[in-house]
Write an enzyme that holds these catalytic residues in place. Structure first.
Site, PDB file in Angstrom:
ATOM      1  N   ASP A  13      19.864 -69.595  44.813  1.00  0.00           N
ATOM      2  CA  ASP A  13      19.912 -68.208  44.579  1.00  0.00           C
ATOM      3  C   ASP A  13      21.705 -67.160  44.996  1.00  0.00           C
ATOM      4  O   ASP A  13      21.952 -66.103  44.269  1.00  0.00           O
ATOM      5  CB  ASP A  13      18.635 -67.726  45.946  1.00  0.00           C
ATOM      6  CG  ASP A  13      18.905 -68.109  47.038  1.00  0.00           C
ATOM      7  OD1 ASP A  13      19.752 -68.781  47.661  1.00  0.00           O
ATOM      8  OD2 ASP A  13      18.613 -67.080  47.982  1.00  0.00           O
ATOM      9  N   THR A 197      12.533 -60.115  51.103  1.00  0.00           N
ATOM     10  CA  THR A 197      13.472 -60.771  49.725  1.00  0.00           C
ATOM     11  C   THR A 197      11.990 -61.815  49.688  1.00  0.00           C
ATOM     12  O   THR A 197      12.082 -62.366  48.260  1.00  0.00           O
ATOM     13  CB  THR A 197      14.539 -62.096  50.084  1.00  0.00           C
ATOM     14  OG1 THR A 197      13.833 -62.843  51.496  1.00  0.00           O
ATOM     15  CG2 THR A 197      15.578 -61.365  50.973  1.00  0.00           C
ATOM     16  N   LEU A 243      14.526 -64.370  44.868  1.00  0.00           N
ATOM     17  CA  LEU A 243      15.835 -63.707  44.539  1.00  0.00           C
ATOM     18  C   LEU A 243      16.318 -62.637  45.805  1.00  0.00           C
ATOM     19  O   LEU A 243      16.663 -62.054  46.273  1.00  0.00           O
ATOM     20  CB  LEU A 243      15.495 -62.460  43.563  1.00  0.00           C
ATOM     21  CG  LEU A 243      15.435 -63.216  42.329  1.00  0.00           C
ATOM     22  CD1 LEU A 243      15.057 -62.426  41.215  1.00  0.00           C
ATOM     23  CD2 LEU A 243      16.233 -63.653  41.844  1.00  0.00           C
ATOM     24  N   HIS A 244      16.229 -64.536  47.140  1.00  0.00           N
ATOM     25  CA  HIS A 244      16.929 -63.876  48.413  1.00  0.00           C
ATOM     26  C   HIS A 244      18.423 -62.816  48.131  1.00  0.00           C
ATOM     27  O   HIS A 244      17.958 -61.924  49.027  1.00  0.00           O
ATOM     28  CB  HIS A 244      16.946 -65.302  49.070  1.00  0.00           C
ATOM     29  CG  HIS A 244      15.876 -65.763  49.703  1.00  0.00           C
ATOM     30  ND1 HIS A 244      14.664 -65.361  50.649  1.00  0.00           N
ATOM     31  CD2 HIS A 244      15.034 -66.669  49.156  1.00  0.00           C
ATOM     32  CE1 HIS A 244      13.702 -66.445  50.099  1.00  0.00           C
ATOM     33  NE2 HIS A 244      13.616 -67.215  49.368  1.00  0.00           N
ATOM     34  N   ASP A 245      19.375 -63.732  47.776  1.00  0.00           N
ATOM     35  CA  ASP A 245      20.405 -63.329  47.965  1.00  0.00           C
ATOM     36  C   ASP A 245      20.977 -62.051  47.155  1.00  0.00           C
ATOM     37  O   ASP A 245      21.759 -61.306  47.331  1.00  0.00           O
ATOM     38  CB  ASP A 245      21.319 -64.629  48.059  1.00  0.00           C
ATOM     39  CG  ASP A 245      21.717 -65.427  49.124  1.00  0.00           C
ATOM     40  OD1 ASP A 245      22.197 -66.701  48.499  1.00  0.00           O
ATOM     41  OD2 ASP A 245      21.066 -65.190  49.538  1.00  0.00           O
TER      42      ASP A 245
END
Ligand code: RIB
Ligand code: CA
Length: 310
Positions: A13, A197, A243-245
């Site tokens: 990610d 997130t 899609l954390h980052d």
């Protein structure tokens, strides 16, 4: 253009976050620093070069290695999520001929405050891994680090369940002391926790309808790195990929994507059930915490960043 520095532990990610950052017209990436986290530091640093070889930025960023272990405690690693190489086994050769980066002679904890001093109150720092480099930068040159206009941090689980323990999120759990040093620094911080997130993720429908049809280097990388198998319409053993980052980068590009609340936060350092938890406390609020996200608009932004490549 917003000038940014990205501190990351490239993982899958994080790689997608770099792709989004370079695919946006709004961000100018001045430097990328690596930190021990999803995979060991040397692998993170190799992965940064692989992703830059894939993206081929017109303006090569400075890159620097950072901490190879947390300030305290031992490293957790997340090979089960990101694969042994941290990129899900995606096959990307490092481009040794053309130069898509410039390796800094400085360590990350030196480069971060140096860059902040170079662009006083103009540079944004986006942190998508454990906060070890940022804490070392604060310990080494606090006045320098205070020149960052804002720090956007992917981390924490505020009013939702953790992903590493029931209470803690991976980046914070990996180095809670570093997180406490950064969150209590007084530098303007926007926190992008699991609360938001966990609302933005790739699904097989998105892959089939939006990503696979692009058939370009970036879309093919995402298919490989996430382990998406079209026949099984699964991501290895997962239904979705969070899609954390990329959302932390999305907040830098367009802060209207999220609704925030100003909260006072404390990081739990006590070993035991709550180790690495970030909890709200009744004190002067100073951290902007993202608690809601416009999922549809963010996913459109993310997918549009993949279209930028032939
Ligand atoms: O908890 C998610 C975070 O931990 C992401 O930044 C992921 O890359 C890992 O570092
Ligand atoms: Ca990360």
């Amino acid at each position: 253009m917003k000038r940014v520095v990205i501190d990351c532990d490239v993982g899958v990610d994080d790689a997608m976050a770099l792709i989004l950052a370079y695919g946006s017209q709004e961000l100018e990436i001045k430097a990328i620093t690596g930190v021990n986290g999803n995979v060991p530091l040397n692998q993170v640093f190799e992965n940064i070069q692989k992703i830059l070889s894939l993206i081929r930025p017109f303006y090569p960023p400075l890159i620097a290695k950072g901490a190879d272990k947390p300030l305290t405690g031992e490293t957790l690693y997340a090979h089960s999520v990101h694969g042994i190489d941290g990129l899900g086994g995606a096959d990307i050769p490092i481009n040794e001929t053309e130069r898509f980066w410039e390796t800094s002679p400085l360590k990350a904890s030196e480069l971060l405050p140096t860059m902040a001093r170079q662009f006083p109150k103009e540079l944004m720092l986006i942190a998508t891994g454990p906060l070890t480099n940022l804490a070392l930068g604060i310990q080494r040159d606090f006045e320098g680090m205070k020149n960052f206009k804002e720090i956007i941090i992917m981390g924490g689980a505020i009013r939702t369940r953790g992903n590493t323990t029931p209470y803690a999120e991976f980046n914070i759990y990996s180095d809670p002391l570093a997180a406490r040093i950064v969150l209590e620094s007084g530098i303007p911080i926007t926190l992008v926790p699991l609360d938001v997130t966990h609302q933005v993720f790739l699904t097989s429908d998105l892959m089939e309808q939006k990503i696979k049809p692009l058939q370009n280097l970036l879309s093919n990388f995402i298919i490989q790195a996430t382990g998406y198998e079209s026949l099984s319409r699964k991501f290895r053993n997962r239904e979705t990929i969070f899609l954390h980052d990329p959302l932390a980068v999305g907040v830098a590009i367009d802060p209207t994507l999220v609704r925030t609340e100003n909260l006072s936060l404390e990081v739990e350092l006590q070993r035991g059930e709550y180790y690495g938890r970030i909890k709200e406390r009744a004190a002067d609020a100073k951290i902007n915490v993202c608690l809601e996200v416009d999922r549809k608009r963010f996913l459109e932004l993310f997918i549009s960043s993949l279209r930028k490549r032939t």
